[in-house]
Design an enzyme around this catalytic site. Structure first.
Site, short mmCIF file in Angstrom:
data_model
loop_
_atom_site.label_atom_id
_atom_site.label_comp_id
_atom_site.label_asym_id
_atom_site.label_seq_id
_atom_site.Cartn_x
_atom_site.Cartn_y
_atom_site.Cartn_z
N ARG A 54 0.86 -1.18 0.00
CA ARG A 54 0.00 0.00 0.00
C ARG A 54 0.90 1.23 0.00
NH1 ARG A 54 -2.12 3.16 4.68
NH2 ARG A 54 -3.84 4.41 3.90
N HIS A 70 -2.68 11.36 0.73
CA HIS A 70 -2.23 10.98 2.07
C HIS A 70 -1.64 12.22 2.73
CE1 HIS A 70 -0.96 7.40 4.66
NE2 HIS A 70 -0.43 8.44 5.29
N GLU A 125 -7.31 8.98 6.13
CA GLU A 125 -7.59 9.63 7.41
C GLU A 125 -8.16 11.05 7.31
OE1 GLU A 125 -4.43 9.36 10.28
OE2 GLU A 125 -4.52 7.18 10.33
N ASN A 144 -7.45 2.38 9.75
CA ASN A 144 -6.17 2.38 10.44
C ASN A 144 -6.50 2.25 11.92
OD1 ASN A 144 -5.36 3.04 7.90
ND2 ASN A 144 -4.81 5.18 8.37
N TYR A 159 -4.68 2.01 15.86
CA TYR A 159 -3.53 2.00 16.76
C TYR A 159 -3.94 2.11 18.23
CZ TYR A 159 -0.80 3.13 12.56
OH TYR A 159 -0.21 3.11 11.33
N GLU A 190 -3.79 0.09 8.12
CA GLU A 190 -2.61 0.38 8.95
C GLU A 190 -2.82 -0.20 10.32
OE1 GLU A 190 -1.35 4.47 9.27
OE2 GLU A 190 -1.75 4.85 7.15
C1 NOJ Z 1 -1.55 7.19 10.19
C2 NOJ Z 1 -1.02 7.86 8.99
O1 NOJ Z 1 -1.79 7.52 7.86
C3 NOJ Z 1 0.44 7.61 8.74
O2 NOJ Z 1 0.86 8.57 7.82
C4 NOJ Z 1 1.22 7.64 10.02
O3 NOJ Z 1 2.59 7.46 9.80
C5 NOJ Z 1 0.70 6.55 10.93
N1 NOJ Z 1 -0.67 6.81 11.23
C6 NOJ Z 1 1.44 6.40 12.24
O4 NOJ Z 1 1.38 7.57 12.99
#
Ligand code: NOJ
Length: 511
Positions: free
Chosen positions: A91, A135, A181, A322, A324, A388
């Site tokens: 990706r 992005h 995002e 994504n 985290y 992600e």
């Molecule tokens: C989301 C973002 O899309 C990416 O650019 C970034 O590096 C990661 N999160 C980690 O922070």
């Protein structure tokens, strides 16, 4: 003493492969795709070469990404590394201002050549390209000319840019994501003003030279939705029948947990879900914004005409998410009394993030499961890609990145559970393939890569971390080195413990 949730937790672990250390690539469907990702400004470098012009991220980072990981020059070597570890998909994003330096108008032949070369190299190695069009790196010219996403003019220019990409690369690219995002871009770029394009008027953390936090987060997002829908309509009308690809969108999702089990905090948590995810998924599914956003933002929230609503509704073939962090949400109604409210105040909350002092991201696979469940329950069983997911470590830490190995092992195991429970998840991408520039600090403090890069060393040599070795064993269906088993076993025990705690403390009231 275990309460009923604790007991259920143990049962689930036993039944559901909480001992998920036994899974292999063969336990996943063949067509499920495993990959890894990067984005243009974070790794390409060559920012001032071959006709590329700056994006708003170049301006924000004051040239920190001029060289970055030098993927622009090293793409062949990088694709070879991808092939060596067995990646099935890559990706990456296209730098709009490399392909069309002024954002509109003439195509840069060198930019075109670079992306053709990269895509061809991937295809030659049997690696699927999954491409993002935007992005965070809007061409600076468009920001200067009309304020970028806050102007409706962006819809036409974005569609024309997408058209070039579909026409030039669509014979080989089957997965297109229009915008990465947008929820974070709007919140942190147009309300708090801490990310490019740094527009804000009432931020507690930044002083911006222009912007309007009360209206622009909504306006920019409205135009992102319209731009996406317009590009999707074009793709479906002109290209999809010939190229047989798919067009989707991306959102950052968080685990959302009420700070206490009060009904106010539980309601506030649902509200955040609407503000962060419903903001986009409601229009895609129902053709309009969530009611709570209309109520709290009032006339500052733009509206869709009937025609626009029909165009936005149903305009994604898949959603990329994504994942985290977890946010702990506390209701904070006082902000609703403010006369001039920004997007953040409209949410009427306070939040804390679940980072640990070591800056590692705690593993909370069950929260990703909840997100997948809620997407399935609220928005139909739309195909999902985990675009992600990854662990951060300090950029100069050891190549023995056990924390990343454990993180990836746990989340990939939880994909397996999700599939078993009927989730429509189609793929998983580790963030990120290479160490690269991050949006925080000086950009090279926190790294996510499977490959280490010493940014002080001019050769920018790539070195595989332990996580690359682990991912490769998994992808190549090789017997894992026993050293992985032992550590992972320990981790599984630790995770079972956290899951028990979660079930006992939060599971009873998590929204
Ligand atoms: C989301 C973002 O899309 C990416 O650019 C970034 O590096 C990661 N999160 C980690 O922070």
């Amino acid at each position: 003493m275990l309460n009923i949730f604790g007991f259920i937790g143990i049962l689930l672990l036993l039944l559901h492969g909480g001992c998920a250390h036994t899974y292999t690539r063969d336990d996943f469907p063949n067509q499920f795709v495993f990959g890894s990702g990067t984005s243009a400004y974070q790794v390409e470098g060559a920012a001032n070469e071959d006709g590329r012009k700056p994006s708003i991220w170049d301006t924000f980072a004051h040239g920190d990404g001029d060289i970055a990981s030098d993927h622009y020059h090293k793409y062949k070597e990088d694709v070879q590394l991808m092939a060596n570890i067995g990646l099935e998909a890559y990706r990456f994003s296209i730098s709009w201002s490399r392909l069309i330096p002024d954002g509109k108008g003439p195509i840069n032949p060198k930019g075109l050549q670079f992306y053709n070369n990269l895509i061809n190299e991937l295809i030659r190695h049997g690696i699927q390209p999954h491409v993002t069009l935007h992005h965070f790196d809007l061409p600076q010219t468009l920001e200067d000319e009309y304020g970028g996403w806050v102007s409706r003019r962006i819809v036409k220019d974005f569609t024309a840019y997408a058209d070039v990409c579909f026409r030039e690369f669509g014979d080989r690219v089957k997965h297109w994501t229009t915008i990465n995002e947008p929820n974070i871009l709007a919140w942190f770029g147009y309300d708090f003003g801490v990310l490019p394009p740094q527009r804000c008027s009432r931020s507690p953390i930044a002083n911006c030279s222009r912007g309007n936090s009360t209206t622009e987060p909504y306006l920019a997002t409205h135009h992102m939705l319209l731009a996406h829908a317009s590009a999707a309509r074009l793709y479906r009308k002109t290209y999809q029948n010939l190229q047989h690809g798919f067009i989707g969108f991306n959102l950052l999702t968080f685990g959302l947990v009420p700070k206490t089990n009060s009904s106010e905090d539980i309601r506030a948590t649902r509200r955040v879900q609407d503000f962060l995810v419903g903001w986009f998924m409601d229009p895609f599914t129902f053709g309009d914004y969530p009611d709570i956003m209309k109520k709290n933002a009032g006339s500052r929230l733009p509206f869709f005409t009937k025609k626009e609503s029909n165009m936005v509704k149903g305009s994604i073939d898949f959603l990329g998410i994504n994942f985290y962090y977890t946010l702990y949400i506390k209701n904070s109604p006082s902000s609703l009394k403010m006369e001039e409210r920004d997007y953040n105040a409209d949410m009427a909350i306070e939040f804390e993030r679940n980072d640990t002092p070591t800056h590692q991201i705690p593993i909370t696979t069950w929260r990703l499961q909840r997100i997948l469940d809620s997407l399935k329950n609220n928005y139909g069983n739309i195909p999902i890609y985990i675009h992600e997911n990854g662990q951060k470590t300090s950029c100069n830490s050891s190549l023995d990145d056990w924390s990343r190995v454990k993180y990836l092992h746990a989340y990939i195991g939880s994909m397996h559970d999700a599939l078993r429970k009927g989730s429509n998840v189609r793929g998983y991408f580790v963030w990120s393939f290479l160490d690269g520039l991050e949006l925080v600090g000086n950009g090279y403090e926190e790294c996510f890569g499977l490959y280490y890069i010493d940014f002080q060393d001019p050769s920018l040599r790539r070195k595989p971390k332990l996580s690359a070795e682990w991912y490769s064993s998994f992808l190549n269906k090789r017997t894992m080195n026993p050293k992985f088993h032992m550590e992972i076993e320990k981790n599984t025990h630790a995770l079972s413990h956290s899951l028990l705690q979660y079930n006992a403390m939060e599971g009873s009231f998590e929204s």
